[in-house]
Design a protein around this motif. Structure first.
Motif, PDB file in Angstrom:
ATOM      1  N   LEU A   1       0.829  -1.204   0.000  1.00  0.00           N
ATOM      2  CA  LEU A   1       0.000   0.000   0.000  1.00  0.00           C
ATOM      3  C   LEU A   1       0.867   1.258   0.000  1.00  0.00           C
ATOM      4  CD1 LEU A   1      -2.860  -0.949   2.502  1.00  0.00           C
ATOM      5  CD2 LEU A   1      -3.026  -0.673   0.027  1.00  0.00           C
ATOM      6  N   GLY A   2       1.992   1.207   0.755  1.00  0.00           N
ATOM      7  CA  GLY A   2       2.888   2.357   0.743  1.00  0.00           C
ATOM      8  C   GLY A   2       3.485   2.604  -0.638  1.00  0.00           C
ATOM      9  N   ALA A   3       3.903   1.484  -1.307  1.00  0.00           N
ATOM     10  CA  ALA A   3       4.441   1.639  -2.662  1.00  0.00           C
ATOM     11  C   ALA A   3       3.378   2.153  -3.619  1.00  0.00           C
ATOM     12  CB  ALA A   3       4.994   0.297  -3.146  1.00  0.00           C
ATOM     13  N   ARG A   4       2.138   1.637  -3.457  1.00  0.00           N
ATOM     14  CA  ARG A   4       1.069   2.098  -4.336  1.00  0.00           C
ATOM     15  C   ARG A   4       0.771   3.584  -4.118  1.00  0.00           C
ATOM     16  NH1 ARG A   4      -5.058   0.717  -3.195  1.00  0.00           N
ATOM     17  NH2 ARG A   4      -4.548   2.347  -1.707  1.00  0.00           N
ATOM     18  N   ASN A   5       0.778   4.011  -2.852  1.00  0.00           N
ATOM     19  CA  ASN A   5       0.515   5.428  -2.576  1.00  0.00           C
ATOM     20  C   ASN A   5       1.607   6.321  -3.165  1.00  0.00           C
ATOM     21  OD1 ASN A   5      -1.818   4.782  -1.185  1.00  0.00           O
ATOM     22  ND2 ASN A   5      -0.788   4.653   0.796  1.00  0.00           N
ATOM     23  N   GLN A   6       2.866   5.851  -3.079  1.00  0.00           N
ATOM     24  CA  GLN A   6       3.949   6.631  -3.672  1.00  0.00           C
ATOM     25  C   GLN A   6       3.774   6.752  -5.185  1.00  0.00           C
ATOM     26  OE1 GLN A   6       7.618   4.797  -2.496  1.00  0.00           O
ATOM     27  NE2 GLN A   6       7.443   5.419  -0.349  1.00  0.00           N
ATOM     28  N   LEU A   7       3.393   5.626  -5.819  1.00  0.00           N
ATOM     29  CA  LEU A   7       3.174   5.670  -7.264  1.00  0.00           C
ATOM     30  C   LEU A   7       2.006   6.585  -7.619  1.00  0.00           C
ATOM     31  CD1 LEU A   7       3.711   1.918  -8.191  1.00  0.00           C
ATOM     32  CD2 LEU A   7       5.224   3.826  -8.698  1.00  0.00           C
ATOM     33  N   GLN A   8       0.960   6.540  -6.797  1.00  0.00           N
ATOM     34  CA  GLN A   8      -0.183   7.410  -7.058  1.00  0.00           C
ATOM     35  C   GLN A   8       0.199   8.888  -6.903  1.00  0.00           C
ATOM     36  OE1 GLN A   8      -3.232   5.984  -4.405  1.00  0.00           O
ATOM     37  NE2 GLN A   8      -4.064   4.574  -5.920  1.00  0.00           N
ATOM     38  N   ASP A   9       1.041   9.172  -5.878  1.00  0.00           N
ATOM     39  CA  ASP A   9       1.496  10.561  -5.708  1.00  0.00           C
ATOM     40  C   ASP A   9       2.319  11.015  -6.908  1.00  0.00           C
ATOM     41  OD1 ASP A   9       0.233  10.605  -3.274  1.00  0.00           O
ATOM     42  OD2 ASP A   9       2.042  10.161  -2.107  1.00  0.00           O
ATOM     43  N   LYS A  10       3.215  10.141  -7.384  1.00  0.00           N
ATOM     44  CA  LYS A  10       4.020  10.498  -8.553  1.00  0.00           C
ATOM     45  C   LYS A  10       3.139  10.706  -9.779  1.00  0.00           C
ATOM     46  CE  LYS A  10       8.249   8.121  -7.082  1.00  0.00           C
ATOM     47  NZ  LYS A  10       9.214   7.036  -7.403  1.00  0.00           N
ATOM     48  N   LEU A  11       2.153   9.801  -9.934  1.00  0.00           N
ATOM     49  CA  LEU A  11       1.259   9.918 -11.084  1.00  0.00           C
ATOM     50  C   LEU A  11       0.448  11.215 -11.009  1.00  0.00           C
ATOM     51  CD1 LEU A  11       0.083   8.687 -13.636  1.00  0.00           C
ATOM     52  CD2 LEU A  11      -1.542   7.435 -12.215  1.00  0.00           C
ATOM     53  N   THR A  12      -0.003  11.561  -9.811  1.00  0.00           N
ATOM     54  CA  THR A  12      -0.760  12.814  -9.648  1.00  0.00           C
ATOM     55  C   THR A  12       0.111  14.022  -9.984  1.00  0.00           C
ATOM     56  OG1 THR A  12      -2.112  11.807  -7.913  1.00  0.00           O
ATOM     57  CG2 THR A  12      -2.076  14.207  -8.019  1.00  0.00           C
ATOM     58  N   ALA A  13       1.380  13.986  -9.506  1.00  0.00           N
ATOM     59  CA  ALA A  13       2.278  15.102  -9.819  1.00  0.00           C
ATOM     60  C   ALA A  13       2.539  15.205 -11.323  1.00  0.00           C
ATOM     61  CB  ALA A  13       3.600  14.924  -9.061  1.00  0.00           C
ATOM     62  N   LEU A  14       2.722  14.030 -11.976  1.00  0.00           N
ATOM     63  CA  LEU A  14       2.944  14.038 -13.426  1.00  0.00           C
ATOM     64  C   LEU A  14       1.724  14.575 -14.171  1.00  0.00           C
ATOM     65  CD1 LEU A  14       4.832  10.660 -13.956  1.00  0.00           C
ATOM     66  CD2 LEU A  14       5.758  12.960 -14.238  1.00  0.00           C
ATOM     67  N   ARG A  15       0.548  14.186 -13.715  1.00  0.00           N
ATOM     68  CA  ARG A  15      -0.669  14.679 -14.364  1.00  0.00           C
ATOM     69  C   ARG A  15      -0.815  16.192 -14.202  1.00  0.00           C
ATOM     70  NH1 ARG A  15      -4.916   9.919 -12.478  1.00  0.00           N
ATOM     71  NH2 ARG A  15      -4.338   8.392 -14.108  1.00  0.00           N
ATOM     72  N   GLN A  16      -0.505  16.690 -12.999  1.00  0.00           N
ATOM     73  CA  GLN A  16      -0.591  18.136 -12.789  1.00  0.00           C
ATOM     74  C   GLN A  16       0.421  18.875 -13.653  1.00  0.00           C
ATOM     75  OE1 GLN A  16      -0.031  18.486  -8.569  1.00  0.00           O
ATOM     76  NE2 GLN A  16      -2.149  17.885  -8.071  1.00  0.00           N
ATOM     77  N   GLN A  17       1.659  18.327 -13.723  1.00  0.00           N
ATOM     78  CA  GLN A  17       2.675  18.949 -14.573  1.00  0.00           C
ATOM     79  C   GLN A  17       2.258  18.918 -16.041  1.00  0.00           C
ATOM     80  OE1 GLN A  17       6.505  17.137 -14.217  1.00  0.00           O
ATOM     81  NE2 GLN A  17       7.476  18.459 -15.732  1.00  0.00           N
ATOM     82  N   HIS A  18       1.691  17.775 -16.432  1.00  0.00           N
ATOM     83  CA  HIS A  18       1.221  17.645 -17.824  1.00  0.00           C
ATOM     84  C   HIS A  18       0.132  18.670 -18.120  1.00  0.00           C
ATOM     85  CE1 HIS A  18      -1.664  15.763 -20.748  1.00  0.00           C
ATOM     86  NE2 HIS A  18      -0.564  15.787 -21.474  1.00  0.00           N
ATOM     87  N   ALA A  19      -0.781  18.866 -17.157  1.00  0.00           N
ATOM     88  CA  ALA A  19      -1.868  19.830 -17.362  1.00  0.00           C
ATOM     89  C   ALA A  19      -1.315  21.247 -17.516  1.00  0.00           C
ATOM     90  CB  ALA A  19      -2.853  19.760 -16.195  1.00  0.00           C
ATOM     91  N   ARG A  20      -0.317  21.578 -16.649  1.00  0.00           N
ATOM     92  CA  ARG A  20       0.279  22.920 -16.763  1.00  0.00           C
ATOM     93  C   ARG A  20       0.974  23.107 -18.112  1.00  0.00           C
ATOM     94  NH1 ARG A  20       1.755  21.711 -11.356  1.00  0.00           N
ATOM     95  NH2 ARG A  20       3.856  21.137 -12.061  1.00  0.00           N
ATOM     96  N   GLU A  21       1.737  22.090 -18.505  1.00  0.00           N
ATOM     97  CA  GLU A  21       2.443  22.210 -19.784  1.00  0.00           C
ATOM     98  C   GLU A  21       1.471  22.260 -20.957  1.00  0.00           C
ATOM     99  OE1 GLU A  21       5.128  18.971 -19.862  1.00  0.00           O
ATOM    100  OE2 GLU A  21       6.549  19.877 -18.442  1.00  0.00           O
ATOM    101  N   MET A  22       0.390  21.513 -20.863  1.00  0.00           N
ATOM    102  CA  MET A  22      -0.620  21.543 -21.920  1.00  0.00           C
ATOM    103  C   MET A  22      -1.252  22.932 -22.016  1.00  0.00           C
ATOM    104  SD  MET A  22      -0.845  18.751 -23.642  1.00  0.00           S
ATOM    105  CE  MET A  22      -2.462  18.883 -24.349  1.00  0.00           C
ATOM    106  N   ASP A  23      -1.525  23.543 -20.848  1.00  0.00           N
ATOM    107  CA  ASP A  23      -2.080  24.900 -20.873  1.00  0.00           C
ATOM    108  C   ASP A  23      -1.104  25.882 -21.527  1.00  0.00           C
ATOM    109  OD1 ASP A  23      -4.379  24.050 -19.659  1.00  0.00           O
ATOM    110  OD2 ASP A  23      -3.707  24.547 -17.616  1.00  0.00           O
ATOM    111  N   GLU A  24       0.182  25.750 -21.163  1.00  0.00           N
ATOM    112  CA  GLU A  24       1.171  26.640 -21.766  1.00  0.00           C
ATOM    113  C   GLU A  24       1.264  26.437 -23.272  1.00  0.00           C
ATOM    114  OE1 GLU A  24       4.783  25.881 -19.728  1.00  0.00           O
ATOM    115  OE2 GLU A  24       4.118  26.756 -17.820  1.00  0.00           O
TER     116      GLU A  24
END
Length: 405
Positions: free
Chosen positions: A165-188
């Protein structure tokens, strides 16, 4: 035939305080869970959160020996909770019929209702009380041993679950950060693309305007100006037009590059890392390690024989089973041992008589025999791996028999 326990010799069922004193401990321990017995004791006595479960149990057993307020409360709760079992056991008109119903109930998981219905039945004799008491005593030994092994496995699985569960949560956090970064870059990128399109549109409009002016100038020069002046103005117009075309082409290449980068970034971010998986369950290494050999399993958990059979046949062997005298006749045990090439004895799930018969005959005939304390599939698998080796492992000693309290 023994006389029934009923004080008056009638046909009414016994009350809790009319049972033999040794029956109060198994009735309280089996028929009530810890939370419920604490609630009932708290209704008539003063308890605190610091009062241990053992103290609650001892108090309930002591008060059940007489018609106390707690005994009457426990009697009422037992009658309410196990009314269906009591109704089913009412059809027993003799001690033999009652004994048969009790034997049938031993094969099921929930033994609390049949225990209360049997001990309070008008046809329950002292011999049957002793039989029921012994069955419950041995059943508690077996359940305690099984629960200790299961708790160890459960703790290990819970630790693995926590890590996963800890590994899954870390992966989910990374995925969320990547999605947010992707959204910002897409807006730019969208903003840059919109600005590029506006610039390209302005350049196209300017180019069209310059082309119109160039055409007008050419026409004007043809009509009014000298060839030298016309040539100079035409050359200037051509230069401006060429510069505008070059700028327009540069902007178009920039728009194409930004669109390709946008597509590549979206594809990279949609790829998710693989999820961690649980380790595989242990299994025997070779599929033909027991070819031509017959394996006898004595005892084991109820309903697990088909799992044992599948494991033996997977290794190419032949499987036979004897329940160790729980239901099958012990007289058949010697014939089963004689027909087997190797014996696996579930020492914790058979009678002491069956254990000594297996040990004596295997020693006399030289048959390899493994004694298992824990009736689990993983232990059974390890025993098959030992039998598959050229020299069988040394027998596992059976725990000594404990006297009844």
């Amino acid at each position: 035939m023994d006389k029934p326990l009923h004080p008056g010799g009638g046909s009414r069922r016994l009350k809790l305080w009319e049972l033999e004193h040794k029956c109060h401990c198994p009735v309280v321990g089996v028929c009530f869970d810890l939370k419920r017995i604490r609630q009932l004791v708290g209704k008539v006595m003063v308890t605190t959160p610091q009062t241990t479960d053992f103290e609650i149990h001892v108090t309930a057993v002591r008060e059940s020996g007489s018609r106390s307020a707690l005994a009457e409360l426990l009697q009422k709760e037992l009658e309410r909770q196990y009314a269906l079992a009591v109704q089913r056991f009412k059809r027993a008109r003799s001690t033999d019929e009652l004994t048969a119903l009790w034997r049938d109930a031993l094969a099921i998981t929930d033994i609390a209702g049949p225990l209360w219905a049997t001990l309070t039945h008008p046809r329950c004799t002292p011999d049957l009380v002793q039989t029921v008491y012994g069955d419950i005593h041995m059943l508690q030994h077996q359940v305690g041993a099984g629960e200790r092994a299961d708790l160890a496995v459960l703790r290990r699985l819970q630790q693995e679950k926590t890590e996963l569960l800890g590994a899954r949560n870390q992966l989910q956090d990374k995925l969320t950060a990547l999605r947010q970064q992707h959204a910002r870059e897409m807006d730019e990128l969208r903003q840059q693309l919109a600005a590029s399109r506006e610039e390209a549109l302005r350049q196209e409009q300017a180019s069209a305007r310059y082309q119109g002016e160039l055409a007008t100038l050419r026409e004007h020069l043809r009509e009014k100006e000298t060839p030298v002046a016309l040539a100079r103005r035409a050359q200037q117009a051509e230069s401006r037009y060429t510069a505008l075309r070059a700028r327009t082409s540069e902007l178009e290449h920039q728009v194409d590059r930004l669109q390709k980068e946008n597509v590549q970034l979206a594809e990279a971010l949609t790829r998710q890392p693989p999820s961690p998986t649980m380790p595989d369950a242990p299994a025997p290494a070779a599929d033909d390690a027991l070819v031509g050999r017959c394996v006898l399993c004595v005892g084991g958990r109820t309903g697990a024989a088909h799992h044992y059979r599948a494991l033996v046949e997977r290794l190419g062997g032949r499987f036979i089973h004897h329940d160790g005298g729980m239901e099958e006749n012990l007289g058949r045990l010697e014939g089963s041992i004689a027909a087997a090439d190797a014996v696996i004895c579930q020492a914790g799930c058979i009678s002491h008589n069956a254990y000594w018969r297996v040990k004596e005959q295997c020693k006399r005939t030289g048959k390899p025999c493994l004694y298992l304390k824990t009736p689990s599939l993983s232990t059974f698998v390890r025993s098959l791996e030992q039998l598959a080796q050229p020299v069988a492992a040394a027998p596992i000693p059976c725990p000594s028999e404990k006297a009844a309290p």
